[in-house]
Design a protein around this motif. Structure first.
Motif, PDB file in Angstrom:
ATOM      1  N   VAL A   1     -17.623  48.031 -39.310  1.00 18.18           N
ATOM      2  CA  VAL A   1     -18.578  48.910 -39.970  1.00 18.18           C
ATOM      3  C   VAL A   1     -18.074  50.348 -39.795  1.00 18.18           C
ATOM      4  CG1 VAL A   1     -20.963  49.705 -40.099  1.00 18.18           C
ATOM      5  CG2 VAL A   1     -20.470  47.324 -39.465  1.00 18.18           C
ATOM      6  N   PRO A   2     -17.751  51.045 -40.881  1.00 20.64           N
ATOM      7  CA  PRO A   2     -17.196  52.400 -40.760  1.00 20.64           C
ATOM      8  C   PRO A   2     -18.085  53.303 -39.908  1.00 20.64           C
ATOM      9  CG  PRO A   2     -17.041  51.633 -43.029  1.00 20.64           C
ATOM     10  CD  PRO A   2     -17.861  50.613 -42.293  1.00 20.64           C
ATOM     11  N   GLY A   3     -17.458  53.998 -38.956  1.00 22.71           N
ATOM     12  CA  GLY A   3     -18.187  54.937 -38.117  1.00 22.71           C
ATOM     13  C   GLY A   3     -18.811  54.325 -36.879  1.00 22.71           C
ATOM     14  N   PHE A   4     -18.876  53.001 -36.796  1.00 27.81           N
ATOM     15  CA  PHE A   4     -19.464  52.359 -35.621  1.00 27.81           C
ATOM     16  C   PHE A   4     -18.541  52.538 -34.413  1.00 27.81           C
ATOM     17  CE2 PHE A   4     -23.036  49.099 -36.278  1.00 27.81           C
ATOM     18  CZ  PHE A   4     -23.679  49.926 -37.192  1.00 27.81           C
ATOM     19  N   SER A   5     -19.145  52.752 -33.263  1.00 26.18           N
ATOM     20  CA  SER A   5     -18.381  52.889 -32.028  1.00 26.18           C
ATOM     21  C   SER A   5     -17.850  51.529 -31.580  1.00 26.18           C
ATOM     22  CB  SER A   5     -19.264  53.463 -30.924  1.00 26.18           C
ATOM     23  OG  SER A   5     -20.288  52.525 -30.580  1.00 26.18           O
ATOM     24  N   VAL A   6     -16.968  51.558 -30.592  1.00 33.40           N
ATOM     25  CA  VAL A   6     -16.481  50.312 -29.998  1.00 33.40           C
ATOM     26  C   VAL A   6     -17.660  49.503 -29.462  1.00 33.40           C
ATOM     27  CG1 VAL A   6     -15.135  49.362 -28.072  1.00 33.40           C
ATOM     28  CG2 VAL A   6     -14.204  51.248 -29.449  1.00 33.40           C
ATOM     29  N   ARG A   7     -18.572  50.165 -28.763  1.00 37.23           N
ATOM     30  CA  ARG A   7     -19.740  49.464 -28.211  1.00 37.23           C
ATOM     31  C   ARG A   7     -20.587  48.838 -29.307  1.00 37.23           C
ATOM     32  NH1 ARG A   7     -24.477  51.113 -28.565  1.00 37.23           N
ATOM     33  NH2 ARG A   7     -23.890  53.291 -28.849  1.00 37.23           N
ATOM     34  N   ALA A   8     -20.947  49.617 -30.312  1.00 37.37           N
ATOM     35  CA  ALA A   8     -21.807  49.111 -31.379  1.00 37.37           C
ATOM     36  C   ALA A   8     -21.120  48.011 -32.173  1.00 37.37           C
ATOM     37  CB  ALA A   8     -22.223  50.254 -32.299  1.00 37.37           C
ATOM     38  N   SER A   9     -19.811  48.154 -32.384  1.00 34.88           N
ATOM     39  CA  SER A   9     -19.066  47.129 -33.117  1.00 34.88           C
ATOM     40  C   SER A   9     -19.045  45.816 -32.358  1.00 34.88           C
ATOM     41  CB  SER A   9     -17.626  47.594 -33.367  1.00 34.88           C
ATOM     42  OG  SER A   9     -17.598  48.749 -34.178  1.00 34.88           O
ATOM     43  N   MET A  10     -18.958  45.903 -31.041  1.00 35.62           N
ATOM     44  CA  MET A  10     -18.850  44.703 -30.235  1.00 35.62           C
ATOM     45  C   MET A  10     -20.176  43.963 -30.102  1.00 35.62           C
ATOM     46  SD  MET A  10     -17.153  44.349 -26.414  1.00 35.62           S
ATOM     47  CE  MET A  10     -15.771  45.424 -26.793  1.00 35.62           C
ATOM     48  N   THR A  11     -21.272  44.685 -29.974  1.00 34.08           N
ATOM     49  CA  THR A  11     -22.567  44.048 -29.674  1.00 34.08           C
ATOM     50  C   THR A  11     -23.426  43.807 -30.904  1.00 34.08           C
ATOM     51  OG1 THR A  11     -23.626  46.195 -29.269  1.00 34.08           O
ATOM     52  CG2 THR A  11     -22.605  45.092 -27.376  1.00 34.08           C
ATOM     53  N   LEU A  12     -22.942  44.197 -32.093  1.00 30.97           N
ATOM     54  CA  LEU A  12     -23.744  44.157 -33.311  1.00 30.97           C
ATOM     55  C   LEU A  12     -24.487  42.838 -33.547  1.00 30.97           C
ATOM     56  CD1 LEU A  12     -24.635  45.564 -35.941  1.00 30.97           C
ATOM     57  CD2 LEU A  12     -22.482  44.781 -36.980  1.00 30.97           C
ATOM     58  N   PRO A  13     -23.823  41.651 -33.452  1.00 31.58           N
ATOM     59  CA  PRO A  13     -24.552  40.419 -33.783  1.00 31.58           C
ATOM     60  C   PRO A  13     -25.544  39.978 -32.700  1.00 31.58           C
ATOM     61  CG  PRO A  13     -22.152  40.121 -33.937  1.00 31.58           C
ATOM     62  CD  PRO A  13     -22.411  41.374 -33.171  1.00 31.58           C
ATOM     63  N   PHE A  14     -25.487  40.607 -31.514  1.00 32.93           N
ATOM     64  CA  PHE A  14     -26.247  40.082 -30.368  1.00 32.93           C
ATOM     65  C   PHE A  14     -27.171  41.122 -29.745  1.00 32.93           C
ATOM     66  CE2 PHE A  14     -22.075  37.894 -30.474  1.00 32.93           C
ATOM     67  CZ  PHE A  14     -22.530  36.651 -30.880  1.00 32.93           C
ATOM     68  N   LEU A  15     -27.619  42.094 -30.553  1.00 34.55           N
ATOM     69  CA  LEU A  15     -28.467  43.150 -30.008  1.00 34.55           C
ATOM     70  C   LEU A  15     -29.763  42.597 -29.423  1.00 34.55           C
ATOM     71  CD1 LEU A  15     -28.032  46.091 -32.539  1.00 34.55           C
ATOM     72  CD2 LEU A  15     -27.218  45.946 -30.182  1.00 34.55           C
ATOM     73  N   ARG A  16     -30.268  41.482 -29.982  1.00 36.65           N
ATOM     74  CA  ARG A  16     -31.505  40.912 -29.443  1.00 36.65           C
ATOM     75  C   ARG A  16     -31.372  40.538 -27.973  1.00 36.65           C
ATOM     76  NH1 ARG A  16     -34.196  36.842 -33.941  1.00 36.65           N
ATOM     77  NH2 ARG A  16     -34.694  38.434 -35.501  1.00 36.65           N
ATOM     78  N   SER A  17     -30.172  40.118 -27.583  1.00 35.84           N
ATOM     79  CA  SER A  17     -29.985  39.707 -26.192  1.00 35.84           C
ATOM     80  C   SER A  17     -30.055  40.898 -25.233  1.00 35.84           C
ATOM     81  CB  SER A  17     -28.642  38.977 -26.030  1.00 35.84           C
ATOM     82  OG  SER A  17     -27.558  39.852 -26.273  1.00 35.84           O
ATOM     83  N   PHE A  18     -29.948  42.115 -25.765  1.00 37.58           N
ATOM     84  CA  PHE A  18     -30.059  43.316 -24.934  1.00 37.58           C
ATOM     85  C   PHE A  18     -31.413  44.012 -25.104  1.00 37.58           C
ATOM     86  CE2 PHE A  18     -25.491  42.861 -25.933  1.00 37.58           C
ATOM     87  CZ  PHE A  18     -25.001  42.709 -24.648  1.00 37.58           C
ATOM     88  N   SER A  19     -32.309  43.405 -25.857  1.00 41.64           N
ATOM     89  CA  SER A  19     -33.594  44.045 -26.175  1.00 41.64           C
ATOM     90  C   SER A  19     -34.688  43.600 -25.217  1.00 41.64           C
ATOM     91  CB  SER A  19     -34.018  43.710 -27.609  1.00 41.64           C
ATOM     92  OG  SER A  19     -33.081  44.227 -28.533  1.00 41.64           O
ATOM     93  N   ARG A  20     -35.517  44.540 -24.849  1.00 39.58           N
ATOM     94  CA  ARG A  20     -36.693  44.278 -24.030  1.00 39.58           C
ATOM     95  C   ARG A  20     -37.867  45.025 -24.644  1.00 39.58           C
ATOM     96  NH1 ARG A  20     -33.324  41.451 -22.621  1.00 39.58           N
ATOM     97  NH2 ARG A  20     -32.517  40.928 -20.546  1.00 39.58           N
ATOM     98  N   PHE A  21     -38.870  44.258 -25.120  1.00 40.98           N
ATOM     99  CA  PHE A  21     -40.076  44.842 -25.714  1.00 40.98           C
ATOM    100  C   PHE A  21     -39.744  45.813 -26.852  1.00 40.98           C
ATOM    101  CE2 PHE A  21     -40.871  44.188 -21.131  1.00 40.98           C
ATOM    102  CZ  PHE A  21     -41.761  43.122 -21.226  1.00 40.98           C
TER     103      PHE A  21
END
Length: 509
Positions: free
Chosen positions: A349-369
């Motif tokens: 995804v143009p402009g996405f950071s290394v972190r955002a590019s890596m975790t994009l499909p699994f953001l729910r697993s890092f979400s709390r409330f």
């Protein structure tokens, strides 16, 4: 391979340097290339090869030193300016060489349509001329189809054909075989042989060392922006790699993995109506390679398993249950992950950071409330960066600022973050250097427990390096299973074409 040293250099670089802000990318580079010579340029990802190519091809201006063409000093203002001097480049990024929304024929004619006299092209004449350009590489493509309908390898061949039509005096090929199978690459090598005989100079950049043995008269090694070695044919590849990396690359023995229960099963499975049916089982803990020629159906099989296309017939079972994903979302939810071949078009995804590019499909697993736990996210990303030895300025920098090999590692790390049951990697070694290729291969195998892994490789050498089993695809069907133990490259090649008499109506794997 016959170089004629009596000929004066067509292109000469003297003390060329280039910096981006405070980052010195090229330092005091001297280089010359003569008519009829194939000069290979070696270097690890990030060594400065692409920058050097862009300077020669007119995309970048140099900060120091001189460029001379036929002895005359030049300073190119644009790629068009370089082409007027006979220099044509085919860059590694396929998406930059084609125009979406245009047909295959229009992309083949792109340079001529932008030139004088293009308004006088009638449709019939345009198709005839496009066919003539395609014939330069003996291509048989649907000329009136949108360019988007072609795969990465076919689009690469379109770009190469268009470059040949310009009749260059210096042709720059940056990773030209990265998406090609062995036989398509050999066809390109025959074209290079003919160009050499006609006196065309060729600057050839590739991480496939077997390519360089086949075509190069000389090789220069670039490391950290400086030329550090020169080798003549026949190339000492071990010494060249050591010069490229600054150290010897130790050999790695492929250790057999523990094969577990069946994860994915295909039964009487047909990709298309004309394809032969086949059965296939993928097991937990093993790495299986899928190889075949351009258009054999390798990527198409993967796309069905990821919910991107439909198949003609047969069943799929995942962990013993009937299963057929309708969308990638459904596939990911079931633990079937897919890293597509065209990284720039499908994985970035143009402009996405290394972190955002890596975790994009699994953001729910890092979400709390409803809030993302950034500390947990960064910690997981840091683990993957360390495990894959990803080099870069940090997690928050844009992915496209990393070298090609490190971008490839980030995409692999993305899919290793989730608890996958099936991991499908389409050409994971495309355009990466030998060290990155080894790092990626080791990480794939080290993390293989608990899932089935399917790796698509056009290059048989890559398949031999990574897989426990190698499956050969032809005409949309798996036609051979080859155990890795004591397997020779020639045995793989023997199954790639229809001349092999062992093909049956239904193949059981």
């Amino acid at each position: 391979m016959s170089v004629q040293p009596a000929f004066p250099a067509f292109l000469r670089l003297e003390g060329v340097g280039k910096s981006f802000a405070e980052n010195r990318v090229l330092v005091d580079v001297d280089l010359e290339i003569r008519p009829g010579e194939v000069l290979a340029l070696l270097g690890a990802n990030g060594a400065g090869k692409s920058t050097l190519v862009k300077i020669i091809a007119g995309s970048h201006a140099h900060d120091a030193g001189q460029l001379r063409v036929d002895g005359e000093e030049v300073r190119f203002a644009s790629p068009h300016d370089a082409r007027r001097h006979g220099i044509v480049a085919v860059h590694q990024q396929v998406e930059q060489g084609v125009v979406p929304g245009l047909s295959v024929a229009e992309n083949l004619l792109l340079d001529e349509l932008c030139g004088a006299g293009s308004l006088f092209f009638r449709p019939g004449e345009a198709l005839k001329r496009a066919a003539e350009i395609a014939a330069g590489l003996e291509l048989h493509l649907p000329l009136q189809a949108p360019i988007e309908t072609l795969g990465t390898a076919e689009r690469q061949l379109v770009i190469l054909s268009r470059a040949l039509a310009l009749k260059p005096r210096l042709l720059i090929l940056d990773e030209p075989t990265a998406s090609l199978s062995t036989l398509e690459a050999e066809r390109l090598f025959h074209v290079i042989d003919r160009l050499r005989e006609r006196g065309v100079a060729i600057l050839y950049i590739s991480h496939r060392l077997s390519d360089l043995q086949r075509v190069a008269d000389r090789a220069l090694v670039l490391r950290d922006g400086r030329l550090v070695g020169e080798f003549s044919a026949p190339l000492d590849l071990g010494a060249a790699v050591e010069s490229m990396l600054g150290a010897a690359l130790g050999e790695v023995q492929l250790q057999p993995l523990q094969r577990g229960e069946t994860v994915l099963s295909l039964r009487d499975w047909q990709l298309e109506a004309h394809s032969a049916a086949f059965d296939l089982d993928l097991h937990e803990g093993e790495v299986v390679a899928l190889t075949g020629l351009l258009g054999a159906g390798k990527s198409e099989i993967a796309e069905v398993l990821f919910g991107l296309r439909k198949h003609h017939g047969g069943s799929i079972r995942l962990d013993g249950r009937d299963w057929l994903p309708r969308t990638p979302r459904e596939a990911i939810a079931a633990g079937v992950f897919f890293a597509a071949e065209d990284r720039a078009r499908n994985s970035r995804v143009p402009g996405f950071s290394v972190r955002a590019s890596m975790t994009l499909p699994f953001l729910r697993s890092f979400s709390r409330f409803g809030f993302i736990d950034r500390n947990a996210e960064r910690a997981r990303v840091a683990e993957q960066i360390e495990a894959l030895d990803i080099k870069g300025p940090g997690q928050e920098f844009a992915l496209e600022l990393l070298s090609g090999g490190n971008q490839q590692k980030v995409i692999l790390a993305r899919w290793l973050l989730g608890q996958g049951r099936v991991l499908i990697l389409d050409e994971p070694f495309q355009g990466v250097d030998v060290r990155a290729r080894r790092d990626i291969g080791l990480r794939i195998r080290a993390s293989a427990a608990g899932r089935a892994t399917l790796v698509i490789c056009s290059d048989p050498d890559e398949a031999l390096e990574i897989a426990d089993r190698i499956l050969v695809v032809r005409d949309g069907a798996v036609v051979a299973e080859l155990p890795r133990h004591d397997l020779q490259r020639s045995e793989i090649l023997a199954h790639l074409t229809p001349s092999n008499p062992s093909r049956q109506e239904t193949v059981r794997i």
